[in-house]
Design a protein around this motif. Sequence first.
Motif, PDB file in Angstrom:
ATOM      1  N   ASP A 173      47.170  48.968  36.227  1.00 46.08           N
ATOM      2  CA  ASP A 173      46.069  48.150  36.755  1.00 46.08           C
ATOM      3  C   ASP A 173      44.756  48.902  36.708  1.00 46.08           C
ATOM      4  OD1 ASP A 173      47.927  46.205  37.209  1.00 46.08           O
ATOM      5  OD2 ASP A 173      48.201  46.679  39.352  1.00 46.08           O
ATOM      6  N   LEU A 174      44.821  50.194  36.962  1.00 41.87           N
ATOM      7  CA  LEU A 174      43.600  50.991  36.943  1.00 41.87           C
ATOM      8  C   LEU A 174      43.014  51.053  35.535  1.00 41.87           C
ATOM      9  CD1 LEU A 174      41.634  52.783  38.494  1.00 41.87           C
ATOM     10  CD2 LEU A 174      43.171  54.724  38.091  1.00 41.87           C
ATOM     11  N   ARG A 175      43.890  51.173  34.536  1.00 43.07           N
ATOM     12  CA  ARG A 175      43.379  51.182  33.163  1.00 43.07           C
ATOM     13  C   ARG A 175      42.717  49.854  32.799  1.00 43.07           C
ATOM     14  NH1 ARG A 175      48.076  54.353  32.267  1.00 43.07           N
ATOM     15  NH2 ARG A 175      49.309  52.481  31.801  1.00 43.07           N
ATOM     16  N   THR A 214      37.546  46.671  32.002  1.00 45.55           N
ATOM     17  CA  THR A 214      36.608  45.633  32.439  1.00 45.55           C
ATOM     18  C   THR A 214      35.284  46.250  32.857  1.00 45.55           C
ATOM     19  OG1 THR A 214      38.480  44.315  33.206  1.00 45.55           O
ATOM     20  CG2 THR A 214      36.298  43.726  34.057  1.00 45.55           C
ATOM     21  N   LEU A 215      35.349  47.372  33.565  1.00 41.14           N
ATOM     22  CA  LEU A 215      34.126  48.040  33.989  1.00 41.14           C
ATOM     23  C   LEU A 215      33.316  48.527  32.792  1.00 41.14           C
ATOM     24  CD1 LEU A 215      32.396  49.142  36.274  1.00 41.14           C
ATOM     25  CD2 LEU A 215      33.824  51.194  36.301  1.00 41.14           C
ATOM     26  N   ARG A 232      33.165  47.072  29.877  1.00 34.05           N
ATOM     27  CA  ARG A 232      32.459  45.919  29.315  1.00 34.05           C
ATOM     28  C   ARG A 232      31.270  45.530  30.181  1.00 34.05           C
ATOM     29  NH1 ARG A 232      37.889  44.380  28.411  1.00 34.05           N
ATOM     30  NH2 ARG A 232      37.853  43.057  30.274  1.00 34.05           N
ATOM     31  N   THR A 233      31.419  45.592  31.494  1.00 36.79           N
ATOM     32  CA  THR A 233      30.315  45.249  32.407  1.00 36.79           C
ATOM     33  C   THR A 233      29.139  46.196  32.211  1.00 36.79           C
ATOM     34  OG1 THR A 233      31.924  44.430  34.021  1.00 36.79           O
ATOM     35  CG2 THR A 233      29.713  44.941  34.828  1.00 36.79           C
ATOM     36  N   LEU A 234      29.418  47.463  32.021  1.00 38.60           N
ATOM     37  CA  LEU A 234      28.332  48.419  31.788  1.00 38.60           C
ATOM     38  C   LEU A 234      27.606  48.129  30.468  1.00 38.60           C
ATOM     39  CD1 LEU A 234      30.039  51.739  32.962  1.00 38.60           C
ATOM     40  CD2 LEU A 234      28.253  50.441  34.123  1.00 38.60           C
ATOM     41  N   GLY A 235      28.347  47.687  29.455  1.00 36.54           N
ATOM     42  CA  GLY A 235      27.697  47.322  28.202  1.00 36.54           C
ATOM     43  C   GLY A 235      26.741  46.143  28.372  1.00 36.54           C
ATOM     44  N   SER A 236      27.163  45.152  29.145  1.00 40.51           N
ATOM     45  CA  SER A 236      26.290  44.000  29.411  1.00 40.51           C
ATOM     46  C   SER A 236      25.063  44.428  30.191  1.00 40.51           C
ATOM     47  CB  SER A 236      27.079  42.948  30.197  1.00 40.51           C
ATOM     48  OG  SER A 236      28.209  42.521  29.462  1.00 40.51           O
ATOM     49  N   ALA A 237      25.233  45.351  31.132  1.00 37.25           N
ATOM     50  CA  ALA A 237      24.086  45.827  31.923  1.00 37.25           C
ATOM     51  C   ALA A 237      23.076  46.540  31.042  1.00 37.25           C
ATOM     52  CB  ALA A 237      24.586  46.762  33.024  1.00 37.25           C
TER      53      ALA A 237
END
Length: 541
Positions: free
Chosen positions: A445-447, A452-453, A455-460
């Motif tokens: 789950d951590l991986r 997901t994190l 990908r979120t940083l890329g969008s930011a």
Amino acid sequence: MSDPQQDKRPLAEPRVVRRRNWLPSLIWLIPIVAALVGVALVARILVERGPEVVLTFQSAEGLEAGKTAVKYKDVQIGTVQTIRLATDRSHVRVLVQLRKEAKSFTAKDTRFWVVRPRLDTSGISGLSTLLSGAYIGADAGTSEETAGEFTGLEVPPIVTRDASGRQFLLRARDVGSLDIGSPVYFRRIKVGQIAAYELDGDGRGVTLRVFINTPYEKFVGVNTRFWHASGLDVQLGASGVKLRTQSLATILLGGIAFAAPEDVMGPAAQENTVFALADDEITAMKEPDGPAQTLLLYFNQSLRGLSPGAVVDFRGVEIGEVKSIGAEFDSQAREFRMPVLVQVYPDRLRRNADGQRESRYTQLERLRFLVDRGLRAQLRTGNLLTGQNYVALDFFPKAPPVKVDIERNPIELPTMPNSLDEIQAQVGEIARKLNRVPFEEIGRDLRKTLATLDRTLGSAEQLAASLKNDVSPEMAAAMKDVRKTLSTAEKTLADDSPLQQDMRQTLQEVTRAANSLRILTDYLERHPESLIRGKPEDKKK
């Protein structure tokens, strides 16, 4: 002329007269004198001759017939006549001719021994015999009965009958490093020695006889305590290490010391008074323990570090010791239990402020009451370095109630688990819970969460770039307007600005008005009538 007839007559025979000798010959004087001297010597010997006694020794080492002397206080009182081997070859028989003045040495309790160079616990003795040869020492007896045969001592007596002092008896569990001649000390001064010791009839101990020289016997009172002063007394406490000993001789040869509790000596003890010999000074100075009570403890834990002789204490006060430990299987509970037998002295705790012991309740009633209040036994660690354990008695108010069977012998005292064991149990429980945690699923789950994190940083990052291109020009213009506003305000608030000068003039006018008002107020306070009449100067006009 002569007559021829007359000449023919026969001649008369001559008469021989023997001359008388009135003086004896000188040659006979020598044997006469020798005989007289011999008779005088024999008479002297017969007059000075005393009784004969027979002494038996294990060996005739150093003895010689006709030469070896018998002495008392270095005065010769007899001579060895013959030395013979006994019929059974187990000893030698020495015939001694005593002098007439030594007749009293035939008393039945007279003691004889051979004086020769000897090294023992009392020191080196008999060095004078290295030149003069061995001799037989004697100690006169006091008995009215006489004897003609004596058994010689193989070891010289430490105390003779002419010594001044008193003898006392000491009861001990064993002699330890003590021996005949070991010193006895009082305030580190040698005042006596051990005269003899023997095993008790029941074999449970020994009795030592000590002799205290005059005038030190007066320091032995009825309350005097004796203890072993042998070796080194090492004490490890909060203040450090303490090393005590009486003298160098006691380290090697052993010794005994005595003193009165708190240096308060009681009445002087009579000769042959019996005292107990303690193992050390601390034990000797303790108050009497009173009757002992045996208790049985059952522990459900390892007894490693607990050994017989370990301390049993109550909140730091030593009240007993461990007698034995073991292991037994409980068939009902189907588990092993560790029985520990302890011996406690309740009188060490049952003392009130006046030093009197409680006697209102019986010992069993007091024990039952204490158990109801939460008295339990617990195994605790006494030394972290050595791992030694001891048994502690304490109150645990939250402990489950337990009934004590006072009819059982020995009485079983309930126990509590050690706090360290409880910690170990809790650590074990935590470890079991950690083993049930699904670390692999959490890792998966951590991986997923990390992906997901990412990908979120890329969008930011994309959003930040867009804002930089669209919003940055407008923000730059706004910042320019803000700078203009701040510049105007700075000019307004500067020291040489018109606003600041007008403000100063206004404040000066207000100050002058305030001064005029203060002058008017002071005048009206002094001349309040001027409000009606006016100033006096105006009336004069």
